[in-house]
Design a protein around this motif. Structure first.
Motif, mmCIF file in Angstrom:
data_model
loop_
_atom_site.group_PDB
_atom_site.id
_atom_site.type_symbol
_atom_site.label_atom_id
_atom_site.label_comp_id
_atom_site.label_asym_id
_atom_site.label_seq_id
_atom_site.Cartn_x
_atom_site.Cartn_y
_atom_site.Cartn_z
ATOM 1 N N LEU A 1 33.766 62.908 33.565
ATOM 2 C CA LEU A 1 34.149 61.633 34.386
ATOM 3 C C LEU A 1 34.447 62.056 35.853
ATOM 4 O O LEU A 1 34.184 61.241 36.726
ATOM 5 C CB LEU A 1 35.516 60.986 33.968
ATOM 6 N N SER B 1 33.174 64.906 37.325
ATOM 7 C CA SER B 1 31.954 66.056 37.744
ATOM 8 C C SER B 1 31.538 66.026 39.182
ATOM 9 O O SER B 1 31.539 67.072 39.747
ATOM 10 C CB SER B 1 30.861 66.102 36.828
ATOM 11 N N ALA B 2 31.708 64.733 39.502
ATOM 12 C CA ALA B 2 31.041 64.793 40.768
ATOM 13 C C ALA B 2 32.291 65.369 41.755
ATOM 14 O O ALA B 2 31.727 65.975 42.747
ATOM 15 C CB ALA B 2 30.996 63.060 41.252
ATOM 16 N N THR C 1 31.482 57.221 41.671
ATOM 17 C CA THR C 1 30.242 58.354 41.464
ATOM 18 C C THR C 1 30.730 59.161 40.299
ATOM 19 O O THR C 1 31.866 59.685 40.606
ATOM 20 C CB THR C 1 29.828 59.125 42.707
ATOM 21 N N MET C 2 29.999 59.365 39.243
ATOM 22 C CA MET C 2 30.618 60.129 38.159
ATOM 23 C C MET C 2 29.867 61.583 38.088
ATOM 24 O O MET C 2 30.440 62.639 38.288
ATOM 25 C CB MET C 2 30.277 59.474 36.802
ATOM 26 N N VAL C 3 28.444 61.394 38.149
ATOM 27 C CA VAL C 3 27.425 62.744 38.366
ATOM 28 C C VAL C 3 26.936 62.437 39.628
ATOM 29 O O VAL C 3 26.495 61.362 40.021
ATOM 30 C CB VAL C 3 26.809 63.104 37.279
ATOM 31 N N PRO C 4 26.789 63.705 40.221
ATOM 32 C CA PRO C 4 26.025 63.389 41.660
ATOM 33 C C PRO C 4 24.680 62.572 41.320
ATOM 34 O O PRO C 4 23.916 62.945 40.355
ATOM 35 C CB PRO C 4 25.438 64.713 41.994
#
Lengths: 489, 106, 498
Positions: free
Chosen positions: A470, A472-473, C66-69
């Motif tokens: 959740l 990771s960004a 934004t969760m994963v790029p």
């Protein structure tokens, strides 16, 4: 401030290693708690500084390379330093309760544990090839010592085997380093890159890179060089297995990855990149298949490490002669895979240790009834399994998503099949454990119930592995440009 | 043939002999000796190769010193482990483990 | 963030938090656990009601980060999400009441209710997901949280069914992930949007779009139990009755059908899907599934298995409805999402009551059960007539709307399918009703239990009656505002007008 943090980071583990060498197990545990607090605070402080101000180079004691030791403190390195602090403290705290203090040789656990930690920090921060070698050797020797702590003949056999494999890997790496120094006259990775930009590629430097990567692949247990890993990780005490699977194999992979990203483009070749990726895929399939067939719980987890390590090596083909953005996606994906596998696998080994303690047997089919009477331990194991199966919202899923995107973006669709098949195969061995533990044939609770402190630690790690997806960004943004050089050499 | 190349080739040969011994011999002490031979080969390459600008380069000398310390530590650890293994199992090699618990169809 | 951003998250979190609390409660904390369960269910229902009112007036409930790029996590409530969310929150409340009674005195209740709440949280997430990525997140979470429910009894048979379930759904999940990742690579991060994104698709990507559509439907079709991917569903019948009710009426099969509707309506767009030639094969597949599963249902001796095949058949109505390319048929498909849920859960509740009170599992044991359990049998009869499509019940509304839609779209063969399906429905439900009411009971019931005044425990008695009443109400009051039919018309109006 930074000076103190760096000093704290590098010297407390060594100081604590020497200190605990003089004590018995119980005192060592007490002193270690203090050391863990210092390490966690220092790592966190350094991570905060780098996430605010960016990375920097740091000459140890004011000496500069080549004679001095120069450290590269960037976002990726401090993230791994922090990861090490988290996982190692969890394992240290768990070991303090888990390991029997009455066996005399167990007092060596603490010094070995601290030497290992020192070696790991040295590798994450190391800026030149030779210091990385010293860090690697420190890690390998203490890891071998930790495996041998099991004390029985089987543990010694596994540790000797591990030692020979690790030494062979180190020598291959060192030979590569010697060739690099012979050709470029420098040991710093940045320096080599700098020379390569100025001059033509000298003949034989591809050989140097190949030697180094092969040695490191042996230490990382890449298929088909993986056969030392399952015995060593399976037979060690659970906190030790957790340390080995979560961090030790990652150290050698980290060096291999940095070498490839800096030198792969000029010195490597497409065939080599594809070959490494292919071996990684074979590891995924073969490791998962063997994990499905193991009778003992920790062997399942150990073979699962072989499989999960395979994913990491997809970095090689996915960053070789592809566009910037695809390469970045692959790097981010692999970084997330390293972190989430470290958290999940540590959680899994610690939880497996608890389950073995509770059932009194190392076998998978002894888990019958566990879900009824020991739901908490099983739940930590299960959550860690979710990340290994790379199901959302875990960190493993975020990693897989990025790798899928990188494979699509680079047109190398064959890795898609590996990623998807690997996920299903890992589900096969994880669900096999669930299945065994959901079976209801016992009516009464005959299990030993481990202390709550042992059960909480894997749960925390597993939740971190799940939650990583959740955020990771954010995590990746701290690493800014992972594996990237900043500033001048 | 220059001196540096001679040293390097000798080093490479030692490496080869050591590697052969490490993989082929079964007695653990022999394996350990083979490791040391291989290590010496690597050190020879390391000192021998970078002699291009007239006279030896001081950096590899320092590195090899460190390397020797590491090799001694590794050897000592290995000897301790092998001795303990011998006491516990009465064996001097890793063979005969095929039937043991590692399992798998390999 | 404003309140409108928080409400969907709260709706999601109520059951998530309930699940964590329940896991932490000791096995014996019966009252507290029931209180937490019902309290959370009521809070969630209230939140959904607030959102229904808001969306009706045009308020936009949404949150994203934004969760994963490159990918965002989006929760958003639109008319269609609230249809599914409303269904799941109403039926969650009833199923919880039912399950409390059903599982009285059985072991592992904390585990059961914990995963049960987690399952509802996933369903809520599926309903409120604002893009395919978020949808997938909760879709897989649903798989994981239903596994412990399917294997709940811990017998060899249950574990085998669990294995089949996991193999089907995880493989489907992998295919779906591939499709979503590919679509993301081709077109970027696409939010669900009425009217879809590909009305003027670049001809270069049309080939990929067709392949991706096939993969998406294959991945989603596992949970929606479209032929030939329906094999897990009858096997999963070994689960306790509340789980079967939840799996079949609300959570799992509907998640698949809901996903297919999302893909057709809000990713591709109806026009683009039709232009790419994707809707007609989907309609044939759905029609075949409807008939095939009905025929299979005829031969089932076990009551729950017959109901399971009936589910396989009924869920495909939804897919048939949306693939007919016309607003009226689409209304029929969407409204069936609700109607089928209400009717099927009634039937499963009743099947559970027969099993729990009298020990009846097979259809030939049901002779005369109507006299012993008139309330339950009345509910069962209403549910069965609803399925057959007798006016004025819920199923009639569906079939009538869909039939008119098929005529409007000039697809007369669909009428034949509808008629044949209704006849088959009658053929497998009427004999059961006949046994219930008109046969003499056998000497004794296989395994009878008694609870005071009512024919069965009060926890088990009221939920099926309530859903049976709802089956009647949604049919009779179909033209009122906020009835399922009017809500489905609202959704379709927004879809086709954009």
């Amino acid at each position: 401030m930074t000076l103190w943090l760096m000093a704290g980071l590098l010297f407390t583990p060594l100081a604590w290693a020497v200190l605990t060498l003089l004590m018995n197990f119980a005192w060592g545990r007490l002193v270690t708690w203090g050391g863990i607090v210092v390490q966690v605070l220092v790592s966190l402080g350094l991570w905060l500084i780098v996430s605010r101000d960016g990375g920097f180079y740091y000459g140890l004691g004011g000496w500069q390379a080549p004679l001095g030791i120069e450290l590269r403190v960037d976002g990726l390195a401090v993230t791994f330093v922090l990861l090490t602090a988290v996982v190692a403290s969890a394992c240290g705290l768990h070991a303090g309760v888990y390991i029997d203090p009455d066996k005399p040789w167990h007092r060596y656990f603490w010094p070995l544990f601290w030497f290992l930690w020192a070696g790991l920090n040295a590798v994450w921060l190391g800026g030149d090839l030779f210091n990385l070698y010293v860090g690697l050797e420190l890690i390998s020797l203490s890891a071998v010592g930790l495996v041998a702590l099991g004390g029985k003949a089987g543990a010694l056999r596994a540790s000797i085997r591990y030692l020979l494999a690790a030494l062979l890997g180190s020598l291959a790496y060192l030979l590569g380093v010697a060739l690099i120094y012979g050709q470029f006259g420098t040991l710093s990775i940045a320096g080599v890159v700098f020379r390569l930009e100025e001059h033509a590629v000298p003949a034989g430097s591809g050989l140097a890179l190949a030697l180094m990567v092969t040695g490191l692949a042996l230490k990382t247990a890449l298929f088909p060089l993986h056969r030392w890993l399952p015995p060593a990780h399976g037979i060690a005490k659970s906190p030790v297995s957790a340390l080995l699977s979560a961090l030790v194999v990652k150290a050698s992979f980290y060096i291999a990855a940095r070498l490839w990203l800096e030198l792969g483009e000029p010195l490597g070749s497409l065939a080599a990149a594809q070959l490494v990726g292919l071996l990684g895929s074979a590891a995924v399939v073969w490791g998962s298949w063997l994990a499905c067939r193991q009778l003992e719980l920790k062997q399942v987890v150990a073979y699962s490490s072989v499989a999960q390590i395979g994913y990491l090596f997809l970095l090689f083909p996915l960053t070789y002669s592809v566009s910037e953005s695809v390469s970045l996606q692959a790097q981010q994906g692999v970084t997330l895979q390293v972190i989430s596998h470290a958290l999940a696998k540590a959680a899994m080994f610690l939880a497996a240790g608890n389950l073995i303690l509770a059932t009194g047997s190392a076998r998978v089919d002894a888990l019958t009834g566990v879900s009824r009477f020991l739901p908490f331990s099983l739940f930590s194991f299960g959550l860690a399994g979710v990340s290994l199966m790379s199901l959302p919202p875990s960190g493993g899923f975020a990693a897989k998503w990025l790798l899928l995107q990188a494979s699509l973006g680079s047109g190398q669709w064959w890795w898609l099949l590996v990623l998807l098949a690997g996920g299903l195969l890992s589900a096969a061995y994880v669900f096999r454990i669930y299945r065994a533990s959901f079976l209801e044939s016992l009516e009464t609770d005959e299990f030993y119930h481990p202390p709550r402190s042992l059960e909480v630690i894997p749960m925390v790690l597993a939740l971190m592995a799940i939650g990583l997806g959740l955020v990771s960004a954010e995590v990746l943004s701290v690493m800014a440009l992972p594996f990237e050089e900043e500033g001048s050499p | 043939m220059t001196a540096s190349l001679l040293y390097s080739l000798a080093g490479a040969m030692l490496c080869g002999i050591g590697l052969f011994g490490l993989l082929w011999l079964s007695h653990l002490l022999r394996k350990l000796l083979a490791f040391n031979i291989m290590g010496s080969g690597v050190f020879l390459v390391m000192v021998g190769l970078p002699q291009h600008q007239g006279g030896p380069d001081p950096v590899p000398q320092a590195l090899v010193l460190t390397g020797i310390v590491v090799a001694i530590a590794a050897t000592a650890l290995a000897v301790v482990l092998i001795r303990r293994y011998y006491h516990l199992s009465g064996m001097t090699s890793l063979e005969g483990e095929r039937a043991s618990r590692e399992g798998g169809p390999e | 963030m404003t309140l409108t951003a928080w409400i969907p998250l709260f709706a999601l979190m109520t059951s998530m938090i309930a699940s964590v609390v329940i896991f932490a409660l000791p096995e014996k904390g019966y009252r507290l656990r029931t209180g937490v369960n019902l309290g959370a269910a009521l809070v969630k229902l209230a939140l959904v009601v607030v959102m229904v009112w808001g969306v009706f007036r045009g308020v936009d409930y949404g949150l994203s980060f934004t969760m994963v790029p490159g990918v965002t996590f989006v929760l958003r409530a639109d008319a269609f999400s609230l249809m599914f969310a409303g269904l799941s929150s109403v039926l969650w409340l009833l199923t919880t009441i039912y399950a409390v009674g059903y599982l009285e005195d059985s072991p592992n209740r904390s585990r059961f209710f914990g995963f049960f709440s987690l399952c509802v949280a996933s369903t809520m997430g599926i309903a409120l997901a604002g893009n395919l990525f978020t949808f997938f997140l909760f879709y897989e979470m649903l798989t994981l949280s239903t596994y412990p429910l399917v294997v709940h009894r811990g017998t060899e048979k249950a574990l085998k069914a669990g294995r089949t379930y996991v193999i089907y759904t995880l493989t489907g999940g992998a295919v779906l992930l591939l499709a979503i990742a590919w679509l993301h690579g081709v077109a970027g991060d696409l939010p669900f949007r009425e009217g879809g994104h590909f009305t003027d698709a670049d001809p270069d990507i049309q080939g990929s779009l067709i392949l991706i559509f096939i993969l998406l439907v294959a991945g989603l079709g596992v949970k929606a139990a479209i032929f030939p991917l329906h094999g897990w569903l009858p096997q999963a019948m070994v689960a306790p009755a509340p789980v079967s009710a939840l799996l079949h009426a609300v959570a799992v099969v509907k998640a698949g059908a809901f996903g297919i509707v999302r893909v057709v309506h809000d990713i591709y767009g109806v026009e683009a899907s039709a232009a790419l030639g994707l809707l007609a094969p989907l309609a044939w597949l759905a029609a075949f599934t409807i008939l095939y599963a009905s025929v299979r249902a005829l031969w089932q001796r076990d009551l729950k298995r017959r109901l399971a095949f009936s589910t396989v058949s009924q869920v495909s109505y939804i897919i048939l409805g949306i693939s007919l390319f016309g607003p009226v048929a689409a209304v029929g498909g969407l409204v069936h999402l609700l109607h089928q849920g209400i009717m099927k859960i009634t039937l499963f509740f009743c099947a559970g009551n027969y099993a729990e009170t009298l020990g009846i599992h097979r259809i030939d044991e049901m002779d005369g059960a109507g006299r012993r359990m008139p309330g339950t049998s009345l509910a069962f009869t209403i549910g069965a007539f609803g399925m057959i499509g007798a006016p004025p019940l819920a199923g009639f509304i569906t079939k009538w709307t869909m039939g008119s839609g098929a005529l409007a779209a000039n697809m007369d063969w669909v009428i034949a399918v509808l008629v044949a399906s209704s006849l088959l429905n009658a053929a497998y439900f009427l004999p059961v009703l006949h046994r219930l009411w008109f046969r003499e009971p056998a000497a004794g019931w296989p395994h009878e239990r008694r609870w005071g005044r009512l024919e069965t425990s009060a926890w088990l008695f009221w939920p099926p009656l309530l859903t049976a009443v709802m089956t009647v109400m949604v049919g009779v009051l179909a033209s009122l505002p906020f009835s399922p039919l009017s809500w489905a018309e609202l959704i379709v109006l927004r879809e086709y007008s954009s």
